[in-house]
Design an enzyme around this catalytic site. Structure first.
Site, short mmCIF file in Angstrom:
data_model
loop_
_atom_site.label_atom_id
_atom_site.label_comp_id
_atom_site.label_asym_id
_atom_site.label_seq_id
_atom_site.Cartn_x
_atom_site.Cartn_y
_atom_site.Cartn_z
N LYS A 18 0.84 -1.21 0.00
CA LYS A 18 0.00 0.00 0.00
C LYS A 18 0.87 1.26 0.00
CE LYS A 18 -2.06 -1.20 3.86
NZ LYS A 18 -1.31 -2.45 4.12
N ARG A 93 -9.33 0.37 9.18
CA ARG A 93 -8.93 -1.01 9.42
C ARG A 93 -10.00 -1.79 10.17
NH1 ARG A 93 -3.05 -0.03 9.24
NH2 ARG A 93 -1.83 -1.91 9.52
N ARG A 132 11.64 -5.71 4.73
CA ARG A 132 11.29 -4.28 4.63
C ARG A 132 12.28 -3.44 5.46
NH1 ARG A 132 5.28 -2.35 5.36
NH2 ARG A 132 5.31 -3.60 7.26
N ARG A 165 11.55 -2.03 11.18
CA ARG A 165 10.55 -1.70 12.19
C ARG A 165 10.47 -2.82 13.22
NH1 ARG A 165 5.31 -0.32 8.57
NH2 ARG A 165 4.32 -1.39 10.32
N ARG A 176 -0.07 -9.60 13.45
CA ARG A 176 -0.66 -8.57 12.58
C ARG A 176 -1.48 -9.19 11.45
NH1 ARG A 176 4.34 -5.39 10.95
NH2 ARG A 176 2.92 -4.21 9.65
P1 ADP Z 1 2.27 -1.86 3.22
O1 ADP Z 1 2.30 -0.35 3.13
O2 ADP Z 1 1.07 -2.46 2.58
O3 ADP Z 1 2.48 -2.36 4.63
P2 ADP Z 1 4.85 -1.68 1.85
O4 ADP Z 1 4.53 -0.77 0.72
O5 ADP Z 1 5.61 -1.12 2.99
O6 ADP Z 1 3.51 -2.41 2.38
O7 ADP Z 1 5.63 -2.95 1.24
C1 ADP Z 1 6.12 -3.97 2.10
C2 ADP Z 1 7.52 -4.41 1.64
O8 ADP Z 1 7.41 -5.11 0.41
C3 ADP Z 1 8.48 -3.25 1.40
O9 ADP Z 1 9.77 -3.66 1.80
C4 ADP Z 1 8.39 -3.01 -0.12
O10 ADP Z 1 9.61 -2.49 -0.64
C5 ADP Z 1 8.12 -4.42 -0.64
N1 ADP Z 1 7.21 -4.47 -1.80
C6 ADP Z 1 6.11 -3.69 -2.02
N2 ADP Z 1 5.49 -4.06 -3.17
C7 ADP Z 1 6.19 -5.11 -3.66
C8 ADP Z 1 6.06 -5.96 -4.83
N3 ADP Z 1 5.06 -5.78 -5.71
N4 ADP Z 1 6.98 -6.93 -5.01
C9 ADP Z 1 7.99 -7.11 -4.11
N5 ADP Z 1 8.18 -6.36 -3.02
C10 ADP Z 1 7.29 -5.38 -2.79
P1 AMP Z 2 1.13 0.07 9.34
O1 AMP Z 2 2.24 1.06 9.20
O2 AMP Z 2 -0.08 0.41 8.51
O3 AMP Z 2 1.61 -1.36 9.12
O4 AMP Z 2 0.63 0.16 10.85
C1 AMP Z 2 1.49 -0.14 11.93
C2 AMP Z 2 0.67 -0.33 13.22
O5 AMP Z 2 0.00 0.91 13.56
C3 AMP Z 2 -0.45 -1.36 13.13
O6 AMP Z 2 -0.01 -2.70 13.35
C4 AMP Z 2 -1.39 -0.88 14.25
O7 AMP Z 2 -0.90 -1.22 15.54
C5 AMP Z 2 -1.29 0.64 14.11
N1 AMP Z 2 -2.31 1.14 13.14
C6 AMP Z 2 -2.09 1.70 11.93
N2 AMP Z 2 -3.24 2.04 11.35
C7 AMP Z 2 -4.23 1.68 12.20
C8 AMP Z 2 -5.65 1.75 12.16
N3 AMP Z 2 -6.30 2.26 11.10
N4 AMP Z 2 -6.34 1.28 13.23
C9 AMP Z 2 -5.72 0.78 14.29
N5 AMP Z 2 -4.38 0.66 14.40
C10 AMP Z 2 -3.64 1.11 13.36
#
Ligand code: ADP
Ligand code: AMP
Length: 219
Positions: A18, A93, A132, A165, A176
């Site tokens: 995302k 969420r 990541r 992270r 998660r």
């Molecule tokens: P989200 O925001 O949904 O938690 P991220 O955008 O942070 O996910 O992506 C999670 C990890 O996967 C990051 O390290 C990113 O660089 C990698 N990633 C994202 N999209 C792809 C893809 N299509 N193929 C491979 N790796 C990806």
């Molecule tokens: P994310 O960066 O989206 O992976 O979020 C990291 C963490 O933040 C999640 O695992 C939750 O603990 C908290 N969080 C982020 N967005 C929300 C949401 N919309 N509702 C509740 N907790 C959230």
């Protein structure tokens, strides 16, 4: 006449891409990227009271309570740069969050334009989370195999240090994913019922996902 604001909700499990996609699309769509996880991490960095409260939940992979989260995101959406809409990432969420967002938009005569749901199998997500890396300064996201910075462990954008992270460690990731399937996945049917849901295949290279999203967003 000013353009109608566009609200895009990116749905998808943790590490489905995302944030990666929102970062790529925000400029061409000319919309701010509003990521609830990033907002919480800002609070953690600034050691605010909200950050301290949220930390208890984030550290164990649980969702931060709805009241805290809704207030934080609504405050962000009320800022002037969101007058043209926003790309929402990680919010809503829960059904309660989705209802609060709908109610706030309806009150202003707006609504969600489209909800792309990025579909990725769980085993792929686990691999993505493990690799990541995030910039300590700007929050830009990389991957040790799929999305490398030009220089190891250094952000291309601002030279910030890349870190893993705490909640991307394997124990927390399992929790998660469970939380996603239990509390967040019902939003897929919620938005399908509103006629705004479009599934996007997130299990393909980053550029291909961006291309599919562009098509969906143009439609
Ligand atoms: P989200 O925001 O949904 O938690 P991220 O955008 O942070 O996910 O992506 C999670 C990890 O996967 C990051 O390290 C990113 O660089 C990698 N990633 C994202 N999209 C792809 C893809 N299509 N193929 C491979 N790796 C990806
Ligand atoms: P994310 O960066 O989206 O992976 O979020 C990291 C963490 O933040 C999640 O695992 C939750 O603990 C908290 N969080 C982020 N967005 C929300 C949401 N919309 N509702 C509740 N907790 C959230």
């Amino acid at each position: 006449m000013p353009k109608k604001p566009k609200y895009i909700v990116l749905l998808g499990p943790p590490a489905s891409g995302k944030g990666t996609q929102a970062t790529r699309l925000r400029e061409e769509l000319d919309l701010p990227h509003v990521a609830s996880g990033d907002l919480f991490r800002e609070h953690l960095k600034n050691e605010s009271e909200l950050g301290a409260k949220a930390k208890e939940y984030i550290d164990r992979g649980a969702l931060v309570p709805d009241d805290i989260t809704i207030a934080m995101v609504m405050d962000r959406l009320s800022r002037p740069d969101c007058e043209k809409g926003a790309i929402l990432d990680g919010f809503p969420r829960t059904i309660a969050q989705a209802e609060a967002l709908d109610a706030a938009l309806v009150e202003q005569g707006h609504k969600i334009s489209v909800t792309p749901s990025i579909v990725v199998p769980d085993e792929v997500l686990v691999e993505r989370v493990g690799g990541r890396r995030v910039c300590r300064m700007c929050g830009k996201t990389y991957h040790v195999r799929f999305n490398l910075p030009q220089e190891p462990d250094v952000c291309d954008r601002d030279g910030g240090e890349l870190y893993q992270r705490d909640d991307d460690k394997p124990e927390t990731v399992r929790e998660r994913l469970k939380v996603y399937w239990k509390q967040t996945s019902p939003l897929i049917e919620y938005y399908r019922g509103q006629g705004v849901l479009v599934e996007v295949n997130g299990d393909q290279p980053i550029d291909a996902v961006t291309e599919e999203l562009r098509t969906v967003l143009a439609g």
